[in-house]
Design a protein around this motif. Structure first.
Motif, short mmCIF file in Angstrom:
data_model
loop_
_atom_site.label_atom_id
_atom_site.label_comp_id
_atom_site.label_asym_id
_atom_site.label_seq_id
_atom_site.Cartn_x
_atom_site.Cartn_y
_atom_site.Cartn_z
N LEU A 1 -2.99 1.06 36.79
CA LEU A 1 -1.54 1.23 36.78
C LEU A 1 -0.84 -0.13 36.77
CD1 LEU A 1 -1.01 4.13 39.33
CD2 LEU A 1 -1.00 4.24 36.83
N ASP A 2 0.36 -0.15 36.21
CA ASP A 2 1.14 -1.39 36.16
C ASP A 2 2.06 -1.54 37.37
OD1 ASP A 2 1.57 -1.12 32.58
OD2 ASP A 2 0.06 -2.20 33.76
N TYR A 3 2.30 -0.46 38.09
CA TYR A 3 3.20 -0.56 39.22
C TYR A 3 2.48 -0.17 40.50
CZ TYR A 3 3.55 4.52 38.91
OH TYR A 3 3.26 5.85 38.86
N TYR A 4 2.51 -1.04 41.45
CA TYR A 4 1.98 -0.75 42.77
C TYR A 4 2.38 -1.87 43.71
CZ TYR A 4 -1.77 -3.81 40.96
OH TYR A 4 -2.48 -4.83 40.39
N ALA A 5 2.22 -1.64 44.96
CA ALA A 5 2.51 -2.64 45.98
C ALA A 5 1.22 -3.00 46.70
CB ALA A 5 3.53 -2.12 46.98
N VAL B 1 1.87 -6.62 57.98
CA VAL B 1 2.22 -8.03 58.07
C VAL B 1 3.11 -8.46 56.91
CG1 VAL B 1 1.29 -10.38 58.07
CG2 VAL B 1 0.10 -8.55 59.32
N SER B 2 2.72 -8.09 55.71
CA SER B 2 3.46 -8.54 54.54
C SER B 2 3.12 -7.62 53.37
CB SER B 2 3.09 -9.98 54.20
OG SER B 2 3.84 -10.45 53.11
N CYS B 3 3.96 -7.66 52.36
CA CYS B 3 3.75 -6.82 51.19
C CYS B 3 4.46 -7.45 50.00
CB CYS B 3 4.29 -5.42 51.45
SG CYS B 3 4.23 -4.31 50.04
N ILE B 4 3.92 -7.21 48.81
CA ILE B 4 4.58 -7.64 47.60
C ILE B 4 4.50 -6.51 46.59
CG2 ILE B 4 2.48 -8.76 46.68
CD1 ILE B 4 4.39 -10.88 45.43
N SER B 5 5.61 -6.28 45.92
CA SER B 5 5.67 -5.25 44.90
C SER B 5 5.36 -5.86 43.53
CB SER B 5 7.07 -4.62 44.86
OG SER B 5 7.22 -3.84 43.71
N ARG B 6 4.41 -5.30 42.83
CA ARG B 6 4.10 -5.82 41.50
C ARG B 6 5.20 -5.47 40.50
NH1 ARG B 6 -1.56 -5.79 38.10
NH2 ARG B 6 -0.68 -6.77 36.25
N SER B 7 5.97 -4.43 40.74
CA SER B 7 6.98 -4.00 39.78
C SER B 7 8.17 -4.95 39.73
CB SER B 7 7.45 -2.59 40.09
OG SER B 7 8.04 -2.55 41.38
N ASP B 8 8.63 -5.44 40.90
CA ASP B 8 9.81 -6.32 40.87
C ASP B 8 9.62 -7.59 41.69
OD1 ASP B 8 11.97 -4.65 43.35
OD2 ASP B 8 9.94 -5.45 43.48
N GLY B 9 8.45 -7.79 42.26
CA GLY B 9 8.18 -9.02 43.00
C GLY B 9 8.81 -9.08 44.37
N SER B 10 9.45 -8.01 44.80
CA SER B 10 10.07 -8.04 46.12
C SER B 10 9.00 -8.14 47.20
CB SER B 10 10.94 -6.81 46.34
OG SER B 10 10.16 -5.63 46.23
N THR C 1 -4.56 -13.69 65.80
CA THR C 1 -5.96 -13.30 65.73
C THR C 1 -6.11 -11.80 65.52
OG1 THR C 1 -6.68 -15.13 67.15
CG2 THR C 1 -8.12 -13.20 67.05
N ALA C 2 -6.84 -11.43 64.48
CA ALA C 2 -7.01 -10.02 64.12
C ALA C 2 -7.93 -9.92 62.91
CB ALA C 2 -5.67 -9.38 63.80
N VAL C 3 -8.31 -8.69 62.59
CA VAL C 3 -8.93 -8.42 61.29
C VAL C 3 -7.79 -8.14 60.33
CG1 VAL C 3 -10.48 -6.96 59.98
CG2 VAL C 3 -11.02 -7.53 62.36
N TYR C 4 -7.79 -8.84 59.21
CA TYR C 4 -6.75 -8.69 58.20
C TYR C 4 -7.28 -7.87 57.02
CZ TYR C 4 -3.68 -11.97 60.55
OH TYR C 4 -2.84 -12.57 61.47
N TYR C 5 -6.49 -6.89 56.63
CA TYR C 5 -6.84 -6.00 55.53
C TYR C 5 -5.80 -6.08 54.43
CZ TYR C 5 -9.64 -3.69 59.18
OH TYR C 5 -10.51 -3.40 60.20
N CYS C 6 -6.24 -5.99 53.18
CA CYS C 6 -5.29 -5.77 52.10
C CYS C 6 -5.41 -4.31 51.66
CB CYS C 6 -5.48 -6.74 50.95
SG CYS C 6 -7.04 -6.58 50.06
N ALA C 7 -4.32 -3.81 51.11
CA ALA C 7 -4.28 -2.41 50.71
C ALA C 7 -3.33 -2.24 49.55
CB ALA C 7 -3.83 -1.55 51.90
N VAL C 8 -3.55 -1.20 48.77
CA VAL C 8 -2.73 -0.88 47.61
C VAL C 8 -1.99 0.44 47.83
CG1 VAL C 8 -2.81 -0.14 45.20
CG2 VAL C 8 -4.05 -2.17 45.90
#
Length: 123
Positions: free
Chosen positions: A28-32, A47-56, A90-97
Motif C-alpha cells: 500500500l502507498d498510504y500507512y503510518a 512515542v512517535s509516528c509518521i504518516s507516509r501519506s502527508d508526512g505529518s 529505557t525500554a524495548v522499542y517497537y515499530c509498527a504499521v
C-alpha cells in the motif's frame, strides 16, 4: 509483511541512538509508522509516528525536542533519532504499521509489529 528494528543498545545519559525500522512485503502507498516503547512493569506507550501519506508526525510530550522521526521511502525504512537520552527512556522499542492516512498513538490501531529492540540508558 515484516518489520525489523535495529539500533538499540546501552548508552549513557545524555547520549544518542538512532533506531531503524525496515519494512518489507507491504504494497500500500498510504500507512503510518509508529514507534512504541514498553518498560518493565509499564504499559506500552506511543512515542512517535509518521504518516507516509502527508508526512505529518506525532511525538509524546516526554520526547518532544529530543527525538526525531524520519522516513526514507526509497529504502522502506523509518528512523527514530534519539538525543539527550534519559534513564526513563529505557525500554524495548517497537515499530509498527497502521493502515491509515494519519498517525495514532494507540497501539490497538496498529496492524503489524516488529520484534523490538532494547534501549538501555544507564551510567
Amino acid at each position: 509483511v515484516q518489520l525489523v528494528e535495529s539500533g538499540g543498545g546501552l548508552v549513557q545519559p545524555g547520549g544518542s541512538l538512532r533506531l531503524s525500522c525496515v519494512i518489507s512485503g507491504f504494497t500500500l502507498d498510504y500507512y503510518a509508522i509508529g514507534w512504541f516503547r514498553q518498560a518493565p512493569g509499564k504499559e506500552r506507550e506511543g512515542v512517535s509516528c509518521i504518516s507516509r501519506s502527508d508526512g505529518s508526525t506525532y511525538y509524546v510530550d516526554s520526547v518532544k525536542g529530543r527525538f526525531t522521526i524520519s522516513s526514507d521511502n526509497a529504502k522502506n525504512t523509518v528512523y527514530l533519532q534519539m538525543n539527550s537520552l534519559k534513564p526513563e527512556d529505557t525500554a524495548v522499542y517497537y515499530c509498527a504499521v497502521d493502515i491509515a492516512l494519519l498517525c495514532s498513538d494507540k497501539d490497538r490501531a496498529y496492524d503489524y509489529w516488529g520484534q523490538g529492540t532494547q534501549v538501555t540508558v544507564s551510567s
